[in-house]
Scaffold this motif. Structure first.
Motif, short mmCIF file in Angstrom:
data_model
loop_
_atom_site.label_atom_id
_atom_site.label_comp_id
_atom_site.label_asym_id
_atom_site.label_seq_id
_atom_site.Cartn_x
_atom_site.Cartn_y
_atom_site.Cartn_z
N GLU A 141 0.84 -1.20 0.00
CA GLU A 141 0.00 0.00 0.00
C GLU A 141 0.88 1.24 0.00
O GLU A 141 1.91 1.30 0.68
CB GLU A 141 -0.93 0.02 1.22
N TRP A 142 0.43 2.26 -0.75
CA TRP A 142 1.11 3.56 -0.80
C TRP A 142 0.08 4.64 -0.54
O TRP A 142 -1.02 4.63 -1.12
CB TRP A 142 1.76 3.78 -2.15
N ARG A 143 0.41 5.55 0.37
CA ARG A 143 -0.48 6.65 0.70
C ARG A 143 0.29 7.97 0.70
O ARG A 143 1.45 8.01 1.11
CB ARG A 143 -1.13 6.47 2.08
N GLN A 144 -0.39 9.01 0.28
CA GLN A 144 0.17 10.36 0.36
C GLN A 144 -0.90 11.29 0.93
O GLN A 144 -2.02 11.33 0.44
CB GLN A 144 0.61 10.87 -1.01
N ASP A 145 -0.53 12.01 1.99
CA ASP A 145 -1.45 12.93 2.63
C ASP A 145 -0.89 14.35 2.56
O ASP A 145 0.30 14.58 2.83
CB ASP A 145 -1.66 12.55 4.10
N LYS A 146 -1.76 15.30 2.22
CA LYS A 146 -1.40 16.71 2.18
C LYS A 146 -2.44 17.50 2.97
O LYS A 146 -3.62 17.17 2.95
CB LYS A 146 -1.34 17.24 0.75
N ILE A 147 -1.97 18.55 3.66
CA ILE A 147 -2.90 19.43 4.37
C ILE A 147 -2.42 20.87 4.25
O ILE A 147 -1.21 21.14 4.26
CB ILE A 147 -3.05 19.02 5.85
N HIS A 148 -3.39 21.76 4.11
CA HIS A 148 -3.10 23.20 4.07
C HIS A 148 -4.14 23.89 4.94
O HIS A 148 -5.34 23.73 4.73
CB HIS A 148 -3.16 23.72 2.63
N PHE A 149 -3.67 24.64 5.94
CA PHE A 149 -4.57 25.41 6.79
C PHE A 149 -4.12 26.86 6.79
O PHE A 149 -2.94 27.16 6.96
CB PHE A 149 -4.57 24.89 8.22
N GLU A 150 -5.09 27.74 6.57
CA GLU A 150 -4.79 29.17 6.52
C GLU A 150 -5.85 29.93 7.31
O GLU A 150 -7.03 29.89 6.98
CB GLU A 150 -4.77 29.66 5.07
N ALA A 151 -5.41 30.57 8.39
CA ALA A 151 -6.33 31.38 9.19
C ALA A 151 -6.48 32.76 8.56
O ALA A 151 -5.59 33.25 7.85
CB ALA A 151 -5.81 31.51 10.62
N ASP A 152 -7.62 33.38 8.81
CA ASP A 152 -7.85 34.72 8.30
C ASP A 152 -6.77 35.66 8.84
O ASP A 152 -6.49 35.68 10.05
CB ASP A 152 -9.24 35.21 8.74
N PRO A 153 -6.12 36.45 7.97
CA PRO A 153 -5.03 37.33 8.43
C PRO A 153 -5.46 38.30 9.53
O PRO A 153 -4.63 38.68 10.37
CB PRO A 153 -4.62 38.08 7.15
N ILE A 154 -6.72 38.70 9.54
CA ILE A 154 -7.18 39.65 10.55
C ILE A 154 -7.07 39.07 11.95
O ILE A 154 -6.85 39.79 12.93
CB ILE A 154 -8.63 40.08 10.24
N LEU A 155 -7.17 37.72 12.06
CA LEU A 155 -7.08 37.09 13.37
C LEU A 155 -5.68 37.22 13.97
O LEU A 155 -5.49 37.01 15.17
CB LEU A 155 -7.48 35.62 13.28
N PHE A 156 -4.67 37.53 13.14
CA PHE A 156 -3.30 37.69 13.62
C PHE A 156 -2.95 39.17 13.88
O PHE A 156 -1.84 39.47 14.28
CB PHE A 156 -2.30 37.12 12.62
N SER A 157 -3.91 40.05 13.64
CA SER A 157 -3.61 41.47 13.73
C SER A 157 -3.67 42.00 15.17
O SER A 157 -3.24 43.12 15.44
CB SER A 157 -4.61 42.26 12.86
N GLY A 158 -4.23 41.21 16.09
CA GLY A 158 -4.43 41.70 17.46
C GLY A 158 -5.58 42.67 17.56
O GLY A 158 -5.75 43.35 18.59
N ASP A 159 -6.39 42.76 16.51
CA ASP A 159 -7.47 43.74 16.45
C ASP A 159 -8.84 43.06 16.52
O ASP A 159 -9.83 43.63 16.09
CB ASP A 159 -7.35 44.55 15.15
N VAL A 160 -8.89 41.85 17.05
CA VAL A 160 -10.16 41.13 17.16
C VAL A 160 -10.43 40.83 18.63
O VAL A 160 -9.55 40.35 19.35
CB VAL A 160 -10.12 39.81 16.37
N ILE A 161 -11.63 41.12 19.07
CA ILE A 161 -11.99 40.90 20.47
C ILE A 161 -12.15 39.41 20.74
O ILE A 161 -13.00 38.75 20.13
CB ILE A 161 -13.31 41.63 20.81
N GLY A 162 -11.34 38.87 21.63
CA GLY A 162 -11.58 37.55 22.19
C GLY A 162 -11.15 36.35 21.37
O GLY A 162 -11.22 35.23 21.87
N ILE A 163 -10.70 36.50 20.12
CA ILE A 163 -10.34 35.36 19.29
C ILE A 163 -8.98 35.62 18.65
O ILE A 163 -8.74 36.70 18.09
CB ILE A 163 -11.40 35.10 18.20
N ASN A 164 -8.11 34.62 18.72
CA ASN A 164 -6.79 34.72 18.09
C ASN A 164 -6.70 33.73 16.94
O ASN A 164 -7.46 32.76 16.86
CB ASN A 164 -5.69 34.45 19.10
#
Length: 213
Positions: A141-164
């Motif tokens: 058996e041969w398997r290949q797994d790929k994953i890409h996760f991208e959070a909204d850039p605004i969440l990294f700005s420090g300008d959102v109440i309560g959520i990082n």
């Protein structure tokens, strides 16, 4: 010192809306390749797209801007971005216009996953011991797994109440596996369903990044 806090209830409930889409393609063959062997082989492609939309979050900088109000004019000192004065001292004091100014548009986190898999197994009873068959299988058996996760850039700005924002992820791993198993019945009662089997197996896996085991 003194701390003054306030829940921005006027923004509404924080809503996490997930939209998932899956694509899965499967194909395979099955049949006899010799008088005592059977082949089962298949390939699978799977892809998933997940969009998480987060609504009703407030902007820290817009609240700060909306609180700095000229007492003579009743307007924001800094009117850029369409600032609307905000009165946060009391429940329900925020105007609908101030709520719309403070609220962020929906923020989107995107997750993409992809897997390719190809597998084949041969099973059969190639020989007997004491008139009892030895059942065996050999597989690859041969398997290949790929994953890409991208959070909204605004969440990294420090300008959102309560959520990082969560850290972005880009990863890929593949593995090749070989395995074999054998089963032999040492004893089987002729008067009941009791039996004693011996089973042995071995598996070797070679991961592109993590190594072999």
């Amino acid at each position: 010192g003194m701390f003054l806090g306030r829940r921005m209830l006027e923004l509404g409930n924080r809503i996490f809306d997930n939209t998932k889409e899956y694509t899965r393609l499967v194909g395979g063959v099955r049949g006899e390749i010799a008088s005592c062997w059977e082949l089962d082989a298949w390939a699978v492609y799977t892809k998933s797209d997940d969009v998480e939309s987060i609504s009703n979050n407030g902007s820290v900088s817009r609240i700060q801007q909306a609180l700095l109000v000229d007492p003579l004019t009743g307007q924001c000192f800094d009117t850029s971005g369409g600032c609307v004065p905000a009165d946060v001292f009391g429940e329900g004091r925020l105007s609908p216009e101030a709520v719309d100014y403070i609220r962020w548009q929906p923020l989107n986190n995107i997750t993409e996953r992809e897997q390719l898999l190809a597998s084949a197994v041969v099973t059969g009873s190639p020989f007997d011991i004491r008139s009892r068959p030895v059942d065996m299988s050999f597989g690859i058996e041969w398997r290949q797994d790929k994953i890409h996760f991208e959070a909204d850039p605004i969440l990294f700005s420090g300008d959102v109440i309560g959520i990082n924002g969560d850290a972005p992820i880009d990863g890929e791993e593949s593995v090749l596996e070989l395995y074999s198993e054998a089963v032999y019945t040492l004893f089987q009662s002729s008067q009941s369903e009791q039996r004693l089997d011996v089973e042995v197996g071995v598996r070797w896996s070679d991961y592109k990044i993590a190594g072999s085991v």
